[in-house]
Design an enzyme around this catalytic site. Sequence first.
Site, short mmCIF file in Angstrom:
data_model
loop_
_atom_site.label_atom_id
_atom_site.label_comp_id
_atom_site.label_asym_id
_atom_site.label_seq_id
_atom_site.Cartn_x
_atom_site.Cartn_y
_atom_site.Cartn_z
N ARG A 22 1.53 32.22 -10.96
CA ARG A 22 2.50 31.00 -10.85
C ARG A 22 2.09 29.62 -10.69
O ARG A 22 2.71 28.41 -11.25
CB ARG A 22 3.64 31.45 -10.15
CG ARG A 22 5.08 30.63 -10.40
CD ARG A 22 6.24 31.29 -9.55
NE ARG A 22 7.43 30.64 -10.16
CZ ARG A 22 8.28 29.74 -9.28
NH1 ARG A 22 7.70 29.23 -8.18
NH2 ARG A 22 9.31 29.54 -9.73
N ILE A 33 11.30 25.51 -13.87
CA ILE A 33 10.85 26.77 -13.98
C ILE A 33 11.66 27.39 -13.10
O ILE A 33 11.88 27.21 -11.84
CB ILE A 33 9.17 26.70 -13.49
CG1 ILE A 33 8.91 28.16 -13.40
CG2 ILE A 33 9.20 25.96 -12.17
CD1 ILE A 33 7.21 28.23 -13.09
N SER A 34 12.16 28.61 -13.58
CA SER A 34 13.28 29.28 -12.89
C SER A 34 12.67 30.08 -11.75
O SER A 34 11.53 30.37 -11.67
CB SER A 34 13.87 30.52 -13.61
OG SER A 34 14.54 29.91 -14.76
N GLN A 35 13.50 30.35 -10.67
CA GLN A 35 12.94 31.04 -9.33
C GLN A 35 12.54 32.38 -9.75
O GLN A 35 13.03 33.06 -10.58
CB GLN A 35 14.07 30.88 -8.36
CG GLN A 35 15.11 31.78 -8.54
CD GLN A 35 16.34 31.59 -7.39
OE1 GLN A 35 17.17 30.78 -7.47
NE2 GLN A 35 16.28 32.23 -6.43
#
Length: 218
Positions: A38, A64-66
């Site tokens: 990530r 950027i999504s969790q």
Amino acid sequence: MTGAEHDDAVERARLLLALRQRGIRDRAVMRALEEVPREHFVEPAMRRVAWSDHALPIDCGQTISQPTVVALMTQALEITSAHNVLEVGTGSGYHAAILASIARHVVTLERFRTLARTAALRLRELGFTNVEVVVADGLAGYPAGAPYDRIVLNAALREVPAALFEQLAPEGILVAPVGPPEDTQMLVRYARKGGGLERRDLGPVRFVPMLPGIAAVL
């Protein structure tokens, strides 16, 4: 191992534990979340918190999504190695990488050319050869690659366009955040059953709004 690498390893282990506590049990999803780096998908200034369970800002006013939300959405899709997947909203390319770690092929659509170029480069450098990044209006889907066994939307909208359901294969699954773009939405799973759609609400989420068309400049 450098200090930064040690910190990443600790945060990654903490995140994986949090995912299990949140009910993520799919082994393929857990493996993908563990193996996809990530830290390569966030801005340099954000790398020290890359493995925290938070949404993080990226270019073009997007996020950027969790990781827990990415994991929940991916698990709900029930992807196998035989599936052809459509992702709407490439962003950094992180979710595309997670999907590509499991699926046969992924088409990911992005309205911002800058994000599409950067994501395509990242994915190629990391060896994800089964991802096709396309600059397109996500609301229209991508008929050239249809039908799709699985479709996932990474931005909020009041209702899923008919065009996307038309590109969903028989027995296909679509997951999307549905509700007012300026407020909390409901993450919804649609499963095509026979001639209809079975809806299941997965829980409240907060996504950036999905915008129509292709961005004129960025």
